[in-house]
Design an enzyme around this catalytic site. Sequence first.
Site, short mmCIF file in Angstrom:
data_model
loop_
_atom_site.label_atom_id
_atom_site.label_comp_id
_atom_site.label_asym_id
_atom_site.label_seq_id
_atom_site.Cartn_x
_atom_site.Cartn_y
_atom_site.Cartn_z
N CYS A 126 0.81 -1.23 0.00
CA CYS A 126 0.00 0.00 0.00
C CYS A 126 0.85 1.28 0.00
CB CYS A 126 -0.92 0.03 1.21
SG CYS A 126 -1.96 -1.42 1.35
N HIS A 266 -3.43 7.12 3.53
CA HIS A 266 -3.82 5.81 2.99
C HIS A 266 -5.25 5.52 3.44
CE1 HIS A 266 -3.88 1.83 1.60
NE2 HIS A 266 -3.73 1.25 2.78
N ASN A 296 -10.23 -0.06 0.60
CA ASN A 296 -8.77 0.00 0.57
C ASN A 296 -8.29 -0.56 -0.78
OD1 ASN A 296 -6.03 -0.37 0.86
ND2 ASN A 296 -6.15 -1.39 2.85
O1 UT7 Z 1 -3.58 -1.37 3.83
C1 UT7 Z 1 -3.14 -1.74 5.10
C2 UT7 Z 1 -3.74 -3.03 5.45
N1 UT7 Z 1 -4.80 -3.17 6.31
C3 UT7 Z 1 -5.21 -2.39 7.34
O2 UT7 Z 1 -4.79 -1.30 7.54
C4 UT7 Z 1 -6.23 -2.98 8.23
C5 UT7 Z 1 -5.92 -2.72 9.69
N2 UT7 Z 1 -6.88 -3.33 10.59
C6 UT7 Z 1 -8.18 -2.94 10.66
O3 UT7 Z 1 -8.60 -2.06 9.93
C7 UT7 Z 1 -9.08 -3.60 11.69
O4 UT7 Z 1 -8.29 -4.36 12.58
C8 UT7 Z 1 -10.15 -4.52 11.04
C9 UT7 Z 1 -11.19 -3.66 10.32
C10 UT7 Z 1 -9.53 -5.49 10.07
C11 UT7 Z 1 -10.89 -5.30 12.13
O5 UT7 Z 1 -11.44 -4.43 13.09
P1 UT7 Z 1 -11.25 -4.70 14.65
O6 UT7 Z 1 -12.00 -3.67 15.35
O7 UT7 Z 1 -9.77 -4.80 14.88
O8 UT7 Z 1 -12.01 -6.09 14.82
P2 UT7 Z 1 -11.42 -7.48 15.33
O9 UT7 Z 1 -10.54 -8.08 14.30
O10 UT7 Z 1 -10.90 -7.34 16.71
O11 UT7 Z 1 -12.75 -8.31 15.39
C12 UT7 Z 1 -13.78 -7.99 16.33
C13 UT7 Z 1 -14.92 -8.97 16.12
C14 UT7 Z 1 -14.49 -10.43 16.08
O12 UT7 Z 1 -15.48 -11.19 16.69
P3 UT7 Z 1 -15.33 -11.69 18.21
O13 UT7 Z 1 -14.08 -12.51 18.24
O14 UT7 Z 1 -15.23 -10.44 19.04
O15 UT7 Z 1 -16.58 -12.47 18.45
C15 UT7 Z 1 -14.45 -10.74 14.61
O16 UT7 Z 1 -14.65 -12.10 14.34
O17 UT7 Z 1 -15.54 -8.70 14.84
C16 UT7 Z 1 -15.60 -9.92 14.10
N3 UT7 Z 1 -15.50 -9.59 12.69
C17 UT7 Z 1 -16.58 -9.31 11.93
N4 UT7 Z 1 -17.89 -9.28 12.22
C18 UT7 Z 1 -18.73 -8.95 11.22
C19 UT7 Z 1 -14.39 -9.50 11.93
N5 UT7 Z 1 -14.72 -9.16 10.67
C20 UT7 Z 1 -16.08 -9.03 10.65
C21 UT7 Z 1 -17.01 -8.71 9.64
N6 UT7 Z 1 -18.32 -8.67 9.97
N7 UT7 Z 1 -16.62 -8.42 8.38
#
Ligand code: UT7
Length: 339
Positions: A126, A266, A296
Amino acid sequence: MRTSLPPHRSNKPRRTVSIVGTGSYVPERVLTNHDLEKMVDTSDQWIRTRTGIRERRIAKDDEATSDMATRASLAAMEQAKVAPEEIDLIIVATATPDHSFPATACFVQKKIGAINAACFDVSAACSGFLYALEIAQQFISTHVYNTVLIVGADKLSTITDWTDRNTCVLFGDGAGAALLRNRPDSHGVISTHMGSDGTFTDILMMPGGGTRCPITPENIHERLNTIHMAGKEVYKQAVTSMFNSATRALHDAGLRYEDIDCVIPHQANLRIIEAIADRMGLPMDKFYINLDRFGNTSAAAVAMALDEAHRTGRIQIGDYILLVVFGGGLTWASSVIQW
Ligand code: UT7
């Protein structure tokens, strides 16, 4: 053995490098959060509140990265009134090249007719567009080249695991381009800072498809040919690296955050942008954001946002612009430009 620099590089003062044209392209097909609700266990509400994304664009099967890069490049050339023969160098930043080789930049060269250009790709995920910007800046400011086309283009939809809700809601396809030239007595790139940390290679990667793990039917079954990401860890690193990098670039430019008219970050996650805005002490209206419409798009994201900000008049001549990016590698970069 060469004992002195070739004449065209000799002792001339470094030149100011300006962005003289921008362009971008997104595919027609829109994939909304509601569409994704039918594909994986997710909801529009979760995606909007956790990322800020509402929809993204998906390229056609027969539309490769170079096709999108070409459309963005032609738009930048038209705006800058630069003919293809005038381009000395084409750099395409991408993690999803048309082929492992030749470089995607060579396909762009063929399509736009830039017969005098040297071409290569940059691999910085990215962050690639700002890596390309810095390379172009170095070549122009040292009198090696006059006109450089840089492109950020990615077709992440081809390496997305459409069964993994943790990643598939985040990404989209697109391309953005910029033409750089020396513009005497004008504004331009003031400072750029780039950085990487290879100890984090495993938190954001596509494990299969290279020499470490060539593609086999077995590892396709395990989806090793798709993006793997430790989201939370990437999030934390993104905030810290982008803030530190931007602070360094600003310091090198002799400016303070309050001098900046527009930050183009970004476009990964609105919460990441809010976190860096908070650290910078800047209001959100200083930030240009289009991730709600495009998600993204990796190397394309900051390039597409720059083009939109330019074309919509969000940035004006004389404005101080801060571009700041982050991606797999880990890699990061920031550029301060006076428009
Ligand atoms: O270009 C650079 C590359 N990428 C990035 O910059 C991404 C950086 N990371 C992020 O943007 C965030 O970490 C994410 C958007 C990927 C995830 O958000 P988060 O607030 O960190 O969520 P999490 O991974 O801690 O997940 C929280 C909950 C989990 O459920 P439990 O374990 O609490 O029951 C996940 O399974 O949300 C769940 N979850 C979803 N639920 C509904 C994860 N993805 C989804 C989804 N829909 N798409």
